[in-house]
Design an enzyme around this catalytic site. Structure first.
Site, PDB file in Angstrom:
ATOM      1  N   PHE A   1      -0.363  -2.652 -16.187  1.00 25.18           N
ATOM      2  CA  PHE A   1      -0.176  -4.169 -15.769  1.00 25.18           C
ATOM      3  C   PHE A   1       1.121  -4.537 -15.296  1.00 25.18           C
ATOM      4  CE2 PHE A   1      -3.546  -3.314 -19.131  1.00 25.18           C
ATOM      5  CZ  PHE A   1      -4.412  -3.925 -18.699  1.00 25.18           C
ATOM      6  N   LEU A   2       1.792  -3.677 -14.612  1.00 29.65           N
ATOM      7  CA  LEU A   2       3.163  -3.911 -14.371  1.00 29.65           C
ATOM      8  C   LEU A   2       3.092  -4.991 -13.125  1.00 29.65           C
ATOM      9  CD1 LEU A   2       4.270  -2.476 -11.636  1.00 29.65           C
ATOM     10  CD2 LEU A   2       4.163  -0.480 -13.087  1.00 29.65           C
TER      11      LEU A   2
ATOM     12  N   CYS B   1      -2.029  -6.907  -4.698  1.00 32.69           N
ATOM     13  CA  CYS B   1      -2.986  -6.481  -6.074  1.00 32.69           C
ATOM     14  C   CYS B   1      -3.688  -7.620  -6.155  1.00 32.69           C
ATOM     15  CB  CYS B   1      -2.059  -6.433  -6.991  1.00 32.69           C
ATOM     16  SG  CYS B   1      -1.123  -4.925  -7.039  1.00 32.69           S
TER      17      CYS B   1
ATOM     18  N   ASN C   1       2.037 -22.392 -11.308  1.00 30.45           N
ATOM     19  CA  ASN C   1       2.948 -23.216 -10.198  1.00 30.45           C
ATOM     20  C   ASN C   1       2.232 -23.608  -9.076  1.00 30.45           C
ATOM     21  OD1 ASN C   1       5.395 -22.917 -11.835  1.00 30.45           O
ATOM     22  ND2 ASN C   1       5.762 -20.850 -10.991  1.00 30.45           N
TER      23      ASN C   1
ATOM     24  N   LYS D   1       6.191 -12.875  -2.705  1.00 29.55           N
ATOM     25  CA  LYS D   1       6.859 -13.353  -3.875  1.00 29.55           C
ATOM     26  C   LYS D   1       8.281 -13.188  -3.774  1.00 29.55           C
ATOM     27  CE  LYS D   1       6.338 -10.110  -7.623  1.00 29.55           C
ATOM     28  NZ  LYS D   1       5.796  -9.910  -8.933  1.00 29.55           N
TER      29      LYS D   1
ATOM     30  N   THR E   1      -5.645   2.080  -4.486  1.00 28.50           N
ATOM     31  CA  THR E   1      -7.162   1.952  -4.148  1.00 28.50           C
ATOM     32  C   THR E   1      -7.475   0.610  -3.351  1.00 28.50           C
ATOM     33  OG1 THR E   1      -7.419   0.601  -6.468  1.00 28.50           O
ATOM     34  CG2 THR E   1      -8.172   2.860  -6.452  1.00 28.50           C
TER      35      THR E   1
ATOM     36  N   LYS F   1      -8.386  -4.494 -16.693  1.00 33.96           N
ATOM     37  CA  LYS F   1      -7.358  -4.679 -15.507  1.00 33.96           C
ATOM     38  C   LYS F   1      -8.134  -5.613 -14.578  1.00 33.96           C
ATOM     39  CE  LYS F   1      -4.465  -4.271 -12.600  1.00 33.96           C
ATOM     40  NZ  LYS F   1      -3.138  -4.037 -12.584  1.00 33.96           N
TER      41      LYS F   1
ATOM     42  N   GLU G   1       5.348  -6.371  -9.577  1.00 37.66           N
ATOM     43  CA  GLU G   1       6.674  -6.034  -8.938  1.00 37.66           C
ATOM     44  C   GLU G   1       7.298  -6.795  -9.167  1.00 37.66           C
ATOM     45  OE1 GLU G   1       5.492  -5.875  -4.590  1.00 37.66           O
ATOM     46  OE2 GLU G   1       3.677  -4.598  -5.110  1.00 37.66           O
TER      47      GLU G   1
HETATM   48  C1  UGA Z   1       0.162  -8.829 -10.385  1.00 35.94           C
HETATM   49  C2  UGA Z   1      -0.198  -9.001 -11.840  1.00 35.94           C
HETATM   50  O1  UGA Z   1       0.599 -10.020 -12.386  1.00 35.94           O
HETATM   51  C3  UGA Z   1       0.245  -7.806 -12.646  1.00 35.94           C
HETATM   52  O2  UGA Z   1       0.015  -7.852 -14.187  1.00 35.94           O
HETATM   53  C4  UGA Z   1      -0.592  -6.639 -12.216  1.00 35.94           C
HETATM   54  O3  UGA Z   1      -0.315  -5.392 -12.840  1.00 35.94           O
HETATM   55  C5  UGA Z   1      -0.183  -6.282 -10.606  1.00 35.94           C
HETATM   56  O4  UGA Z   1      -0.837  -7.550  -9.879  1.00 35.94           O
HETATM   57  C6  UGA Z   1      -1.207  -5.142  -9.944  1.00 35.94           C
HETATM   58  O5  UGA Z   1      -2.462  -5.288 -10.220  1.00 35.94           O
HETATM   59  O6  UGA Z   1      -0.575  -4.387  -9.874  1.00 35.94           O
HETATM   60  P1  UGA Z   1       1.987  -8.650  -8.631  1.00 35.94           P
HETATM   61  O7  UGA Z   1       1.079  -8.483  -7.715  1.00 35.94           O
HETATM   62  O8  UGA Z   1       3.542  -7.911  -8.630  1.00 35.94           O
HETATM   63  O9  UGA Z   1       1.372  -8.494  -9.913  1.00 35.94           O
HETATM   64  O10 UGA Z   1       2.353 -10.260  -8.390  1.00 35.94           O
HETATM   65  P2  UGA Z   1       2.517 -11.635  -9.382  1.00 35.94           P
HETATM   66  O11 UGA Z   1       3.789 -11.999 -10.022  1.00 35.94           O
HETATM   67  O12 UGA Z   1       1.341 -11.636 -10.236  1.00 35.94           O
HETATM   68  O13 UGA Z   1       2.163 -12.664  -8.159  1.00 35.94           O
HETATM   69  C7  UGA Z   1       1.289 -12.935  -7.606  1.00 35.94           C
HETATM   70  C8  UGA Z   1       1.159 -13.918  -6.493  1.00 35.94           C
HETATM   71  O14 UGA Z   1       0.973 -14.866  -6.953  1.00 35.94           O
HETATM   72  C9  UGA Z   1       2.358 -14.230  -5.500  1.00 35.94           C
HETATM   73  O15 UGA Z   1       2.111 -14.139  -4.400  1.00 35.94           O
HETATM   74  C10 UGA Z   1       3.128 -15.367  -6.372  1.00 35.94           C
HETATM   75  O16 UGA Z   1       3.910 -16.087  -5.272  1.00 35.94           O
HETATM   76  C11 UGA Z   1       1.723 -16.134  -6.644  1.00 35.94           C
HETATM   77  N1  UGA Z   1       1.829 -16.955  -7.727  1.00 35.94           N
HETATM   78  C12 UGA Z   1       2.234 -16.692  -9.008  1.00 35.94           C
HETATM   79  C13 UGA Z   1       1.592 -18.353  -7.733  1.00 35.94           C
HETATM   80  O17 UGA Z   1       1.305 -18.856  -6.490  1.00 35.94           O
HETATM   81  N2  UGA Z   1       1.851 -19.358  -8.530  1.00 35.94           N
HETATM   82  C14 UGA Z   1       2.026 -19.003  -9.949  1.00 35.94           C
HETATM   83  O18 UGA Z   1       2.253 -19.788 -10.661  1.00 35.94           O
HETATM   84  C15 UGA Z   1       2.443 -17.601 -10.199  1.00 35.94           C
END
Ligand code: UGA
Length: 437
Positions: free
Chosen positions: A155-156, A264, A255, A327, A90, A208, A158
């Site tokens: 909620f997974l 996402c 962080n 990330k 989406t 979500k 990557e």
């Molecule tokens: C995110 C959510 O964490 C999942 O639960 C959700 O299912 C998913 O989106 C989705 O909607 O499909 P994701 O996009 O894989 O997952 O990435 P995250 O691990 O959440 O990281 C997102 C961003 O936040 C990255 O750019 C990361 O560098 C940044 N981040 C994360 C920070 O800048 N600081 C932090 O403390 C944590």
């Protein structure tokens, strides 16, 4: 396994490919469908177009047993499945904040006319609240009363897709009948004891959106504190550490640095804003707008810091960029803060070279004119400033002495607060970081 349902997974992108392989791993017969014949051919060969630890092996294992197959035929899927999981994307609409849900409509329109026996269609995609009811009405109209819809958001993360699918923190079932609830409970029985919330469609959809908005808020909160720390000469990394010991706050997603990106969080928070606006929830809208704005300001702040370090302009300056993925442990460059910064600096006249351990192929495909290198050492050769923009372990482990010998000037900006500032300063680097003195 409690009940031997046959499952289909409609849409085999990140979410769909993971869901299909994991459900087969749990013992179900699974048929994955996509309208892209190349994607289907490559999945059927056991080749995964994305970098996701453990997933390709799982895909191959289940193709070999015959439990998992792929097709492009809706007729075959309709014939095969007792439960149809809808996992299409989406994306953000072009030039707008709202989500484009047209792929979901296309799935329902393509599947419904072929559905001849009782079955459950289960939406997993992230959608604006109200979509599920609209699709349920459409399904009833096109297929008839023997077909029902349920909403079961995913909620997974990557990089942890397999783990998160097989060991989810919680399951959310948006259902309109006890029958739908029973089928979903049966399907997820092999996962064991997982906290489960059974609710209506709009609440399931909103869980979500709210979860991603909360995660984004947590990151923007600590980054707002970083703005204050910069002005007050305080250290946001120590501040974040001190906050994290309060169990009510917790240390995860706290962080400070370049902020969130990816396919996402940024698009979901904007889609949520657009929907909140449509619903007249204006304060929710302005709250989320600020979360987004704080996030985008960090990227601009990073560029400002780097520009200051090279004397006020990027013209004739060489910039070594470490990291391109949104990330670590991912090859995904969608809305990557790292690439955004690299492209802005190049636009301002800097000679930019990017290195990333896994995402380089994607960078070269999408930005063929951006300078890239095959190692960290080559990327920073002759650099006037080095920028760490994605916190891969390889960069955390860099030896400041070794890379110090190839750069022009020992300037580094740690955009992810990932390095030990004392070690770098001891090696005579001018070390700067977002939110720290
Ligand atoms: C995110 C959510 O964490 C999942 O639960 C959700 O299912 C998913 O989106 C989705 O909607 O499909 P994701 O996009 O894989 O997952 O990435 P995250 O691990 O959440 O990281 C997102 C961003 O936040 C990255 O750019 C990361 O560098 C940044 N981040 C994360 C920070 O800048 N600081 C932090 O403390 C944590």
């Amino acid at each position: 396994m409690a009940v031997a349902y046959r499952l289909t997974v409609l849409g085999t992108g990140y979410l769909g490919a993971t869901h299909a392989a994991c459900m087969a791993e749990l013992g179900f017969e699974v048929l994955g469908l996509d309208v892209d014949p190349e994607k289907i051919a490559s999945l059927q060969r056991g080749e995964l177009p994305i970098h996701e630890p453990g997933l390709e092996e799982m895909l191959r294992r289940n193709l070999a047993t015959g439990r998992l197959r792929f097709t492009t035929s809706y007729e075959e899927a309709a014939e095969f499945g007792d439960v149809h999981f809808v996992c299409v994307g989406t994306p953000q609409k072009k030039g707008e904040y709202a989500a484009d849900v047209s792929y979901l409509d296309a799935v329902v329109e393509s599947l419904a006319p072929h559905l001849r026996r009782e079955c459950l269609v289960v939406g997993k995609s992230t959608v604006p609240v109200g979509t599920a009811q609209r699709l349920a009405d459409k399904l009833a109209l096109l297929a008839g009363p023997h077909v029902e819809l349920a909403w079961n958001p995913e909620f997974l993360r990557e990089g942890f897709a397999v783990r998160d699918t097989l060991k989810p923190d919680r399951l959310v079932f948006g259902v309109a009948s006890e029958r739908a609830e029973k089928i979903l409970r049966d399907v997820y029985t092999p996962l064991g004891d997982v906290p489960t919330v059974v609710t209506d469609f709009p609440t399931a959809e909103l869980v979500k959106s709210a979860a991603n908005a909360f995660l984004a808020t947590k990151i923007s909160f600590i980054n707002a504190m970083a703005e204050v720390c910069e002005a007050a000469h305080a250290d946001v990394k120590q501040l974040s550490l001190a906050l994290s010991f309060d169990e009510r706050i917790g240390g995860r997603f706290l962080n400070p640095g370049l902020g969130f990106g990816g396919g996402c969080l940024p698009k979901d928070i904007r889609a949520f804003m657009a929907r909140a606006g449509e619903l007249g929830a204006d304060q929710a809208l302005s709250f989320l707008r600020e979360v987004d704005a704080i996030n985008m300001r960090r990227r601009a702040r990073m560029v400002d810091l780097a520009r200051d370090l090279v004397g006020g302009s990027f013209h004739t300056r060489t910039v070594g960029v470490l990291g391109a993925a949104f990330k670590p442990n991912s090859d995904d460059i969608r809305d990557s803060p790292a690439l955004d910064v690299a492209l802005t600096i190049r636009q301002e006249g800097g000679a930019v070279t990017v290195y990333d351990p896994v995402a380089l192929n994607n960078v070269r495909k999408v930005h063929p004119t951006l300078g890239t290198a095959d190692s960290a050492l080559t990327a920073v050769r002759n650099a006037d400033v080095v920028l760490l923009l994605t916190e891969w372990q390889e960069f955390v482990d860099l030896d400041p002495e070794a890379i110090g010998t190839v750069v022009n000037t020992r300037n580094i900006v740690d955009g992810r607060n990932a390095l030990d500032s004392e070690v770098w300063r001891a090696a005579h680097w001018n070390y700067r970081a977002l939110g720290r003195p």
